[in-house]
Design a protein around this motif. Structure first.
Motif, PDB file in Angstrom:
ATOM      1  N   LYS A   1      -2.182  -2.473   2.673  1.00  0.00           N
ATOM      2  CA  LYS A   1      -1.096  -2.837   3.715  1.00  0.00           C
ATOM      3  C   LYS A   1      -1.136  -2.217   4.888  1.00  0.00           C
ATOM      4  CE  LYS A   1       3.334  -2.626   1.414  1.00  0.00           C
ATOM      5  NZ  LYS A   1       4.620  -2.912   1.120  1.00  0.00           N
TER       6      LYS A   1
ATOM      7  N   HIS B   1      -2.487  -0.598  -3.118  1.00  0.00           N
ATOM      8  CA  HIS B   1      -1.577  -1.682  -2.252  1.00  0.00           C
ATOM      9  C   HIS B   1      -1.312  -1.180  -1.047  1.00  0.00           C
ATOM     10  CE1 HIS B   1       1.570  -5.115  -2.508  1.00  0.00           C
ATOM     11  NE2 HIS B   1       0.759  -5.295  -1.580  1.00  0.00           N
ATOM     12  N   GLU B   2      -0.829   0.320  -0.980  1.00  0.00           N
ATOM     13  CA  GLU B   2      -0.668   0.604   0.436  1.00  0.00           C
ATOM     14  C   GLU B   2      -1.677   0.833   1.222  1.00  0.00           C
ATOM     15  OE1 GLU B   2       2.541   1.248   1.317  1.00  0.00           O
ATOM     16  OE2 GLU B   2       1.721   1.749   3.234  1.00  0.00           O
TER      17      GLU B   2
ATOM     18  N   HIS C   1      -0.194 -11.103  -8.231  1.00  0.00           N
ATOM     19  CA  HIS C   1      -0.592  -9.827  -8.582  1.00  0.00           C
ATOM     20  C   HIS C   1      -2.146  -9.569  -8.208  1.00  0.00           C
ATOM     21  CE1 HIS C   1       2.950 -10.078 -11.007  1.00  0.00           C
ATOM     22  NE2 HIS C   1       2.758 -11.226 -11.502  1.00  0.00           N
TER      23      HIS C   1
ATOM     24  N   ASP D   1      -7.573   5.214  -7.926  1.00  0.00           N
ATOM     25  CA  ASP D   1      -6.467   4.440  -7.462  1.00  0.00           C
ATOM     26  C   ASP D   1      -5.529   3.816  -8.754  1.00  0.00           C
ATOM     27  OD1 ASP D   1      -6.232   3.931  -4.933  1.00  0.00           O
ATOM     28  OD2 ASP D   1      -7.969   2.625  -4.576  1.00  0.00           O
ATOM     29  N   THR D   2      -4.121   3.830  -8.140  1.00  0.00           N
ATOM     30  CA  THR D   2      -2.937   3.272  -9.002  1.00  0.00           C
ATOM     31  C   THR D   2      -2.728   2.079  -8.189  1.00  0.00           C
ATOM     32  OG1 THR D   2      -1.484   4.315  -7.643  1.00  0.00           O
ATOM     33  CG2 THR D   2      -2.097   5.330  -9.881  1.00  0.00           C
ATOM     34  N   GLU D   3      -2.278   0.983  -8.697  1.00  0.00           N
ATOM     35  CA  GLU D   3      -1.878  -0.074  -8.039  1.00  0.00           C
ATOM     36  C   GLU D   3      -1.146   0.204  -6.765  1.00  0.00           C
ATOM     37  OE1 GLU D   3       0.738  -3.102 -10.268  1.00  0.00           O
ATOM     38  OE2 GLU D   3       0.693  -4.402  -8.334  1.00  0.00           O
ATOM     39  N   ALA D   4      -0.198   1.009  -6.740  1.00  0.00           N
ATOM     40  CA  ALA D   4       0.541   1.580  -5.679  1.00  0.00           C
ATOM     41  C   ALA D   4      -0.098   2.105  -4.593  1.00  0.00           C
ATOM     42  CB  ALA D   4       1.770   2.384  -6.074  1.00  0.00           C
ATOM     43  N   SER D   5      -1.254   3.047  -4.873  1.00  0.00           N
ATOM     44  CA  SER D   5      -1.932   3.547  -4.016  1.00  0.00           C
ATOM     45  C   SER D   5      -3.003   2.611  -3.419  1.00  0.00           C
ATOM     46  CB  SER D   5      -2.844   4.608  -4.351  1.00  0.00           C
ATOM     47  OG  SER D   5      -3.637   4.515  -5.504  1.00  0.00           O
TER      48      SER D   5
ATOM     49  N   THR E   1       9.705  -5.474   1.132  1.00  0.00           N
ATOM     50  CA  THR E   1      10.058  -4.305   2.024  1.00  0.00           C
ATOM     51  C   THR E   1      10.085  -4.609   3.595  1.00  0.00           C
ATOM     52  OG1 THR E   1       7.950  -3.280   2.245  1.00  0.00           O
ATOM     53  CG2 THR E   1       9.274  -2.667   0.351  1.00  0.00           C
TER      54      THR E   1
END
Ligand code: GAR
Length: 195
Positions: A166, A162-163, A115, A156-160, A7
Protein backbone atom coordinates in the motif's frame (compact mmCIF):
# COMPACT_ATOMS: atom_id res chain seq x y z
CA UNK A 1 -14.07 10.88 -8.78
CA UNK A 2 -13.21 8.02 -6.45
CA UNK A 3 -15.01 4.80 -5.41
CA UNK A 4 -13.89 3.45 -2.03
CA UNK A 5 -14.89 0.84 0.58
CA UNK A 6 -12.02 0.44 3.01
CA UNK A 7 -9.71 2.44 5.24
CA UNK A 8 -9.44 5.06 2.49
CA UNK A 9 -5.67 5.40 2.51
CA UNK A 10 -5.49 5.29 -1.31
CA UNK A 11 -8.30 7.83 -1.49
CA UNK A 12 -6.36 10.06 0.94
CA UNK A 13 -3.24 9.77 -1.23
CA UNK A 14 -5.24 10.89 -4.28
CA UNK A 15 -6.62 13.87 -2.36
CA UNK A 16 -3.14 14.77 -1.13
CA UNK A 17 -1.82 14.73 -4.71
CA UNK A 18 -4.79 16.79 -5.96
CA UNK A 19 -3.98 19.49 -3.38
CA UNK A 20 -0.53 20.09 -4.87
CA UNK A 21 -0.15 23.26 -6.93
CA UNK A 22 1.17 21.31 -9.93
CA UNK A 23 -1.55 18.61 -9.88
CA UNK A 24 -3.30 17.90 -13.18
CA UNK A 25 -6.58 16.78 -11.63
CA UNK A 26 -9.16 17.66 -8.99
CA UNK A 27 -11.40 15.22 -7.12
CA UNK A 28 -15.06 16.03 -7.85
CA UNK A 29 -16.52 13.53 -5.38
CA UNK A 30 -16.54 10.08 -3.86
CA UNK A 31 -19.03 7.22 -3.69
CA UNK A 32 -18.82 4.50 -1.02
CA UNK A 33 -20.75 1.23 -0.85
CA UNK A 34 -20.69 1.00 2.97
CA UNK A 35 -19.96 3.06 6.08
CA UNK A 36 -16.19 3.32 5.96
CA UNK A 37 -13.31 5.64 6.78
CA UNK A 38 -13.41 7.16 3.30
CA UNK A 39 -16.55 9.08 4.32
CA UNK A 40 -14.71 10.96 7.08
CA UNK A 41 -11.75 11.60 4.77
CA UNK A 42 -14.07 13.09 2.13
CA UNK A 43 -15.94 15.18 4.71
CA UNK A 44 -12.69 16.54 6.15
CA UNK A 45 -11.55 17.54 2.66
CA UNK A 46 -14.90 19.11 1.76
CA UNK A 47 -15.44 16.57 -1.03
CA UNK A 48 -19.06 15.50 -1.76
CA UNK A 49 -19.57 11.85 -0.79
CA UNK A 50 -22.54 9.63 -1.66
CA UNK A 51 -23.41 6.28 -0.04
CA UNK A 52 -24.69 3.71 -2.52
CA UNK A 53 -25.25 0.47 -0.58
CA UNK A 54 -26.24 -2.84 -2.14
CA UNK A 55 -28.64 -3.54 0.74
CA UNK A 56 -30.66 -0.42 -0.10
CA UNK A 57 -31.52 -1.82 -3.55
CA UNK A 58 -33.69 -4.78 -4.59
CA UNK A 59 -30.88 -6.53 -6.46
CA UNK A 60 -27.39 -6.11 -7.82
CA UNK A 61 -28.52 -4.78 -11.19
CA UNK A 62 -30.53 -2.02 -9.49
CA UNK A 63 -27.55 -1.16 -7.27
CA UNK A 64 -25.25 -1.06 -10.31
CA UNK A 65 -27.63 1.29 -12.16
CA UNK A 66 -27.92 3.54 -9.08
CA UNK A 67 -24.13 3.62 -8.71
CA UNK A 68 -23.80 4.63 -12.37
CA UNK A 69 -26.38 7.41 -11.88
CA UNK A 70 -24.64 8.71 -8.72
CA UNK A 71 -21.30 8.84 -10.50
CA UNK A 72 -22.81 10.39 -13.65
CA UNK A 73 -24.16 13.24 -11.51
CA UNK A 74 -20.56 14.14 -10.67
CA UNK A 75 -19.62 14.27 -14.40
CA UNK A 76 -16.13 12.83 -13.86
CA UNK A 77 -13.51 12.50 -16.57
CA UNK A 78 -12.00 9.51 -14.75
CA UNK A 79 -13.39 7.08 -12.18
CA UNK A 80 -10.78 5.72 -9.77
CA UNK A 81 -11.54 2.61 -7.71
CA UNK A 82 -9.38 2.94 -4.59
CA UNK A 83 -10.00 -0.12 -2.44
CA UNK A 84 -13.55 -0.52 -3.80
CA UNK A 85 -14.46 -4.09 -2.94
CA UNK A 86 -17.38 -4.74 -5.31
CA UNK A 87 -17.36 -5.83 -8.93
CA UNK A 88 -18.75 -3.14 -11.22
CA UNK A 89 -21.69 -4.37 -13.30
CA UNK A 90 -22.82 -3.92 -16.93
CA UNK A 91 -24.75 -0.65 -16.43
CA UNK A 92 -21.70 0.98 -14.85
CA UNK A 93 -19.26 -0.41 -17.41
CA UNK A 94 -21.47 0.62 -20.35
CA UNK A 95 -21.50 4.16 -19.07
CA UNK A 96 -17.90 4.58 -17.90
CA UNK A 97 -15.94 1.83 -19.68
CA UNK A 98 -12.48 2.99 -20.76
CA UNK A 99 -12.38 5.69 -18.09
CA UNK A 100 -12.21 3.50 -14.95
CA UNK A 101 -8.85 2.98 -13.22
CA UNK A 102 -8.18 0.39 -10.50
CA UNK A 103 -5.25 -0.26 -8.16
CA UNK A 104 -4.69 -3.93 -7.37
CA UNK A 105 -2.28 -5.24 -4.68
CA UNK A 106 -0.46 -7.82 -6.85
CA UNK A 107 1.40 -8.07 -10.13
CA UNK A 108 -1.42 -8.90 -12.57
CA UNK A 109 -2.21 -11.16 -14.31
CA UNK A 110 -1.02 -13.08 -11.21
CA UNK A 111 -3.32 -13.15 -8.19
CA UNK A 112 -6.44 -11.27 -9.32
CA UNK A 113 -9.52 -10.96 -7.10
CA UNK A 114 -10.23 -9.88 -3.56
CA UNK A 115 -7.34 -11.79 -1.93
CA UNK A 116 -4.36 -10.82 -4.09
CA UNK A 117 -1.97 -10.35 -1.16
CA UNK A 118 -2.92 -13.57 0.68
CA UNK A 119 -2.87 -15.59 -2.56
CA UNK A 120 0.63 -14.36 -3.48
CA UNK A 121 1.90 -15.14 0.02
CA UNK A 122 0.32 -18.61 0.01
CA UNK A 123 1.85 -19.38 -3.41
CA UNK A 124 5.30 -18.56 -2.09
CA UNK A 125 6.32 -15.94 -4.64
CA UNK A 126 9.41 -13.92 -3.71
CA UNK A 127 8.32 -10.81 -5.60
CA UNK A 128 4.86 -9.29 -5.79
CA UNK A 129 3.73 -5.68 -6.09
CA UNK A 130 0.97 -3.47 -7.39
CA UNK A 131 -0.77 -2.95 -10.71
CA UNK A 132 -2.75 0.07 -11.89
CA UNK A 133 -5.01 -0.91 -14.76
CA UNK A 134 -8.09 0.09 -16.74
CA UNK A 135 -11.21 -1.79 -15.67
CA UNK A 136 -12.99 -4.05 -18.15
CA UNK A 137 -15.74 -6.64 -17.61
CA UNK A 138 -13.40 -9.24 -16.10
CA UNK A 139 -12.00 -9.41 -12.58
CA UNK A 140 -8.72 -7.43 -12.68
CA UNK A 141 -8.21 -8.29 -16.37
CA UNK A 142 -8.16 -4.83 -17.98
CA UNK A 143 -5.19 -3.24 -19.80
CA UNK A 144 -2.23 -2.57 -17.51
CA UNK A 145 -1.10 1.07 -17.12
CA UNK A 146 1.74 0.71 -14.57
CA UNK A 147 3.27 -1.77 -12.16
CA UNK A 148 5.74 -1.64 -9.29
CA UNK A 149 7.57 -4.46 -7.54
CA UNK A 150 7.55 -5.23 -3.81
CA UNK A 151 9.78 -7.98 -2.39
CA UNK A 152 8.25 -10.62 -0.15
CA UNK A 153 10.15 -11.16 3.11
CA UNK A 154 10.42 -14.62 4.69
CA UNK A 155 8.65 -13.41 7.86
CA UNK A 156 5.87 -11.52 6.06
CA UNK A 157 2.27 -11.87 7.16
CA UNK A 158 -0.57 -10.82 4.90
CA UNK A 159 -0.85 -7.60 6.94
CA UNK A 160 2.85 -6.70 6.81
CA UNK A 161 3.12 -7.43 3.09
CA UNK A 162 -0.10 -5.56 2.29
CA UNK A 163 1.08 -2.50 4.21
CA UNK A 164 4.35 -2.37 2.21
CA UNK A 165 2.37 -2.80 -1.03
CA UNK A 166 0.00 0.00 0.00
CA UNK A 167 2.94 2.35 0.56
CA UNK A 168 3.81 1.81 -3.11
CA UNK A 169 0.16 2.06 -4.22
CA UNK A 170 -0.20 5.41 -2.45
CA UNK A 171 2.62 6.78 -4.61
CA UNK A 172 1.82 5.03 -7.91
CA UNK A 173 -1.97 5.46 -8.17
CA UNK A 174 -1.99 9.29 -7.88
CA UNK A 175 0.97 9.46 -10.29
CA UNK A 176 -0.96 7.44 -12.90
CA UNK A 177 -4.17 9.45 -12.40
CA UNK A 178 -2.14 12.63 -12.89
CA UNK A 179 -0.64 11.28 -16.12
CA UNK A 180 -4.09 10.25 -17.39
CA UNK A 181 -5.54 13.67 -16.60
CA UNK A 182 -2.58 15.54 -18.09
CA UNK A 183 -1.85 13.49 -21.19
CA UNK A 184 -4.32 10.58 -21.53
CA UNK A 185 -3.79 7.02 -22.65
CA UNK A 186 -3.34 5.17 -25.93
CA UNK A 187 -4.94 1.74 -26.22
CA UNK A 188 -3.87 -0.86 -28.76
CA UNK A 189 -5.95 -4.00 -28.51
CA UNK A 190 -5.54 -5.22 -24.97
CA UNK A 191 -2.50 -3.03 -24.36
CA UNK A 192 -2.54 0.48 -22.92
CA UNK A 193 0.22 3.07 -22.71
CA UNK A 194 0.23 6.29 -20.75
CA UNK A 195 1.01 9.23 -23.07
C1 GAR B 1 -5.48 -1.52 -1.60
O1 GAR B 1 -4.41 -2.41 -1.36
C2 GAR B 1 -6.14 -1.86 -2.91
O2 GAR B 1 -5.26 -2.27 -3.90
C3 GAR B 1 -7.03 -2.99 -2.49
O3 GAR B 1 -7.57 -2.58 -1.26
C4 GAR B 1 -6.62 -1.76 -0.61
C5 GAR B 1 -7.32 -0.48 -0.21
O4 GAR B 1 -6.64 0.19 0.79
N1 GAR B 1 -8.05 -3.23 -3.46
C6 GAR B 1 -8.46 -4.44 -3.78
O5 GAR B 1 -8.01 -5.46 -3.29
C7 GAR B 1 -9.58 -4.46 -4.80
N2 GAR B 1 -9.75 -5.78 -5.30
P1 GAR B 1 -7.30 1.47 1.50
O6 GAR B 1 -8.71 1.08 1.92
O7 GAR B 1 -6.40 1.77 2.63
O8 GAR B 1 -7.33 2.58 0.48
Amino acid sequence: MVLASGTGSLFASILEHASRPDASFTVVGAVVDRDCAAVGIADAAGIPVIRCRLKDHPDRAAWDAALAADVANMSPEWVVTAGFMKILGPAFLNRFGGTIVNSHPALLPAFPGAHGVADALAYGVKITGTTVHLVDDGVDTGPILAQRIVEVRPDDTEASLHERIKIVERALLPEVVDALAARGVVTDGRKAHLK
